[in-house]
Every structure is written in structure tokens, then in C-alpha cells.
Enzyme design. Structure first.
Site, PDB file in Angstrom:
ATOM      1  CG  ASP A  84      39.504  32.407  39.327  1.00 57.68           C
ATOM      2  OD1 ASP A  84      38.763  31.704  40.040  1.00 57.68           O
ATOM      3  OD2 ASP A  84      39.058  33.329  38.620  1.00 57.68           O
ATOM      4  CD  GLU A 141      33.598  33.387  40.083  1.00 58.36           C
ATOM      5  OE1 GLU A 141      32.572  34.055  39.907  1.00 58.36           O
ATOM      6  OE2 GLU A 141      34.558  33.798  40.771  1.00 58.36           O
ATOM      7  CD  GLU A 142      36.655  36.328  41.412  1.00 59.17           C
ATOM      8  OE1 GLU A 142      35.875  37.190  40.961  1.00 59.17           O
ATOM      9  OE2 GLU A 142      36.569  35.884  42.571  1.00 59.17           O
ATOM     10  CG  HIS A 370      35.591  40.463  45.045  1.00 63.65           C
ATOM     11  ND1 HIS A 370      35.436  40.748  43.709  1.00 63.65           N
ATOM     12  CD2 HIS A 370      35.436  39.126  45.147  1.00 63.65           C
ATOM     13  CE1 HIS A 370      35.185  39.628  43.033  1.00 63.65           C
ATOM     14  NE2 HIS A 370      35.177  38.632  43.900  1.00 63.65           N
TER      15      HIS A 370
END
Length: 399
Positions: A84, A141-142, A370
Site C-alpha cells: 500500500d 500496512e499503513e 513518509h
């Protein structure tokens, strides 16, 4: 166990001839990022590439995939890649940068292509190894939802139970093309907590007629700072962050409630439990001190477990990394970020290890994960990411 370098060389024999194709496919994934649990196009392309090669691909939930390459008797090794992306607008300056408000700013596109390439390499060179190699392409996962969704969708029945479960993450904190390992706690446990505290609304000119939740929330923020400073041992690691405080809409209105968004990190489950208990204790006490008319509300979400690498599995992988990568194999300091990687091996009851992969040649200028500028260098990252998986898995699979 010791690494059979000849077998690894055979499995990686196509490294040079497939480089351009792998880079092009990586650029496709980089340009087409998808948010957590919405990775439909990503999963379709992964499936297409695997099935075109004749690899057995099995769906797990809506966007999770498992590739199973069975090759005679032997150990079973599973390797995970998260697929993702993030709600971030890319600002990397790369000619193939994603457009729009979603980007692979955490490097999951590197994870996808590394595992996909490893599956193809093991499939092409079956004469160099024996056992079963499993590629787990995990969504979400995020959002801390993907691994749990695969467990709930029955991954334990869909794929063979592995002897070991492996994972890697591209980072800017180690040199490009290097791999870093660490036994024991490596990624922190994390949780987000939405706290709502209540007051009594009134006109800003008549504060005595109300209970001000803004002052209450401000007192909570200050008091929370004492948890790590005065309740956690200096030998333990803990973080308590108030990332958002929202209350009111106008300067002369005392609102009826305030909301705080709190994030915690710890490498020890007991420390994490203490953080949460302390937060709830402080919030309740400050509410009582402020004459809050209602009990506060707590909502826990985005919860991640500690990634606690198995010592024996990590030692075996480190020995193989040292043999293959030489001085490009190094220690990995614990990372305060968090992952849902361990949810699946914990559910299966199998040991695991998780390592770091350096993604930037100019490490000094590397952005953090990020960051809108986070886009790893194509090389040596893609070659090293593929090699790391093959080398680690070959610890068990090569003859």
C-alpha cells in the site's frame, strides 16, 4: 546452516539481464500508488506477472496475495512485502514521480518489486534449491489492517505453514545497497488514542457558567509530558506524542468538548501497557479536577505490535548476509517506527526476522520515510533488495 554461494549465484544468474525490466516494472508501481486496503490495481499487476511465469497465486481477502513455489522436499520459507501507499503528494523530483495525492513515500514499491523479482528468480532456477518459497503480498500496512485481514481471511489454510517468516524495509538510515539486521526488539509497538473530554459550553464572557474543555485539554497535554520523564525507567524507550488538539470554532464561545489525538511508542509490551494506563489515569484525574460533567472517552486505533526478531533466525540470516554482502552487511539500530509485519507469523506460531535495506547512495541527504521526497534510488536498491531476499531465504532452501 551455512549459505551455499554457488546456489545463490545460480538463482541470481539473471540479475544483469533482468535489471532493465525490473526497473521498468518498479516505475509502474511507483507511478500507480494505491491507499491501504484499496490496492486493486497493484494486486492485479502482481498477479498478472506471477501467473504469466506459471507461478501458483492465491488470493487472501480482497487485495492480499500469496505466491507458492513448491520445489521438492525441504524447508518452507515465507517472505512478506507490503503493497500500500500513503495519502501524500510526491515531491521527489524523480522523472517518474507519481502525480496526485497518493504516493509510495514509504518505499513499499521497492518491497513489491524485490519480492516479485525473488519469486521469479526462484521459479526460474529450481535446480539450484529445494523446499517451498512463499511470497506474501500484504495490503494495508499503513492502516494497521492488512496483516490482520489476511489472518481473518484464512491465510493459515491458504498457504503451507512456513518454518520461518522474513521481511525487509527500505530505509534512509543505512547506506544505499547495505542490509542491516538486529536481534530482539527492532520496531516499536505503537498505538493511537482518540481522547474526548467534555465541558459545558458557554459564552466566552461568562466562563464561570461553564466548564472549559480547552483549558482541560491543555492541562492534559502538559501533564502527559511527565509520563516518559518521571514514570518510565531511563533504561526503557518510550514516546508519548499529542499530535492534534481540536476544540471550539469561535473565539468567544467556550465549547462543550475537546479532542486529543495521542500516539505512543515502546519496545516492551509492559512499558506500552504502563503508558496507556498512565494516559487514562491522567486524563480522568484532570477531568475530575476541572469539574468535567461527563467521563472522558478513549478510542484505541492503528495499533501495531513490537517487532521482536527471533535471535536464532536473525543470526542465521546475518551470517548469510555477511557471506554475500561483506562489509555491506551491518548492524541495524532499533527503529522507533512500527509495523504490522509480525501479526501473521505470530498467528501462525513461527519465528521471524525483519531487516533494513539502504535506499539512497547519498545517505546524508536521504529523506525519512513518509517524507514527500522519499523515493529511493533505483540502483543499487533494486538489485540489493532482490539479492537480500534470495540470500536470506537460501539460508534454508539451498542444497
Amino acid at each position: 546452516m551455512s549459505l551455499n554461494r554457488d546456489s545463490v549465484h545460480a538463482i541470481l544468474a539473471d540479475l544483469d539481464t533482468t535489471r532493465e525490466q525490473r526497473e521498468e516494472l518498479y516505475i509502474h508501481f511507483h507511478r500507480h500508488p494505491e491507499l491501504s486496503m484499496q490496492e486493486f490495481g497493484t494486486a492485479d499487476r502482481i498477479r498478472t506477472e506471477l501467473e504469466a511465469a506459471g507461478i501458483d497465486v492465491r488470493a487472501v481477502g480482497r487485495t492480499g496475495l500469496v505466491a507458492v513455489i513448491a520445489n521438492e522436499d525441504g524447508p518452507t520459507v515465507a517472505m512478506r512485502a507490503d503493497i500500500d501507499a500513503l495519502p501524500i503528494t510526491e515531491d521527489s523530483g524523480k522523472p517518474y514521480a507519481a502525480t496526485g495525492d497518493v504516493a509510495h513515500a514509504c518505499g513499499h514499491d521497492v518491497h513489491i518489486i524485490s519480492l516479485l523479482s525473488a519469486c521469479l528468480a526462484f521459479h526460474r532456477h529450481r535446480d539450484a534449491w529445494s523446499g517451498t518459497f512463499i511470497g506474501v503480498f500484504q495490503p494495508g500496512e499503513e492502516a494497521a489492517a492488512g496483516a490482520r485481514s489476511m489472518v481473518e481471511a484464512g491465510i493459515a489454510e491458504i498457504m503451507p505453514t512456513p518454518d520461518v517468516y522474513l521481511g525487509q524495509h527500505v530505509l534512509g538510515t543505512i547506506p544505499g545497497g547495505h542490509v542491516g539486521t538486529n536481534p530482539g526488539p527492532t520496531l516499536s509497538a505503537a498505538a493511537s488514542i482518540r481522547v474526548t473530554v467534555h465541558g459545558t459550553g458557554t459564552h466566552g464572557s461568562m466562563p464561570e457558567k461553564g466548564v472549559d474543555p480547552v483549558v482541560l485539554a491543555a492541562s492534559i497535554v502538559l501533564r502527559l509530558q511527565t509520563i516518559v520523564a518521571r514514570e518510565v525507567s531511563p533504561t526503557d524507550v518510550a514516546v508519548v506524542t499529542v499530535g492534534a488538539l481540536q476544540a471550539g470554532s469561535k473565539s468567544n464561545i467556550i465549547p462543550a468538548s475537546a479532542e486529543l489525538l495521542i500516539n505512543t511508542r515502546a519496545y516492551d509490551e509492559d512499558v506500552e501497557k504502563h503508558l496507556h494506563a498512565a494516559i487514562e489515569r491522567i486524563v480522568r484525574a484532570e477531568c475530575a479536577a476541572s469539574r468535567s460533567p461527563r467521563e472522558p472517552e478513549f478510542e484505541y486505533y492503528d495499533q501495531y505490535p513490537v517487532t521482536d526478531n527471533d535471535a536464532d533466525v536473525t543470526a542465521a540470516v546475518r551470517e548469510s548476509f555477511d557471506a554475500w554482502f561483506g562489509d555491506r552487511s551491518q548492524d541495524l539500530a532499533p527503529v522507533s517506527a512500527s509495523e504490522d509485519f509480525t501479526v501473521i507469523p505470530d498467528a501462525l506460531g513461527v519465528p521471524y526476522t525483519y531487516w533494513g535495506l539502504g535506499g539512497f547512495v547519498d545517505q546524508a541527504a536521504a529523506p525519512g520515510n513518509h517524507n514527500p521526497a522519499f523515493a529511493p534510488d533505483l540502483q543499487p536498491t533494486l538489485d540489493a533488495g532482490l539479492a537480500a531476499i534470495v540470500v536470506a531465504a537460501s539460508t534454508w532452501l539451498t542444497r
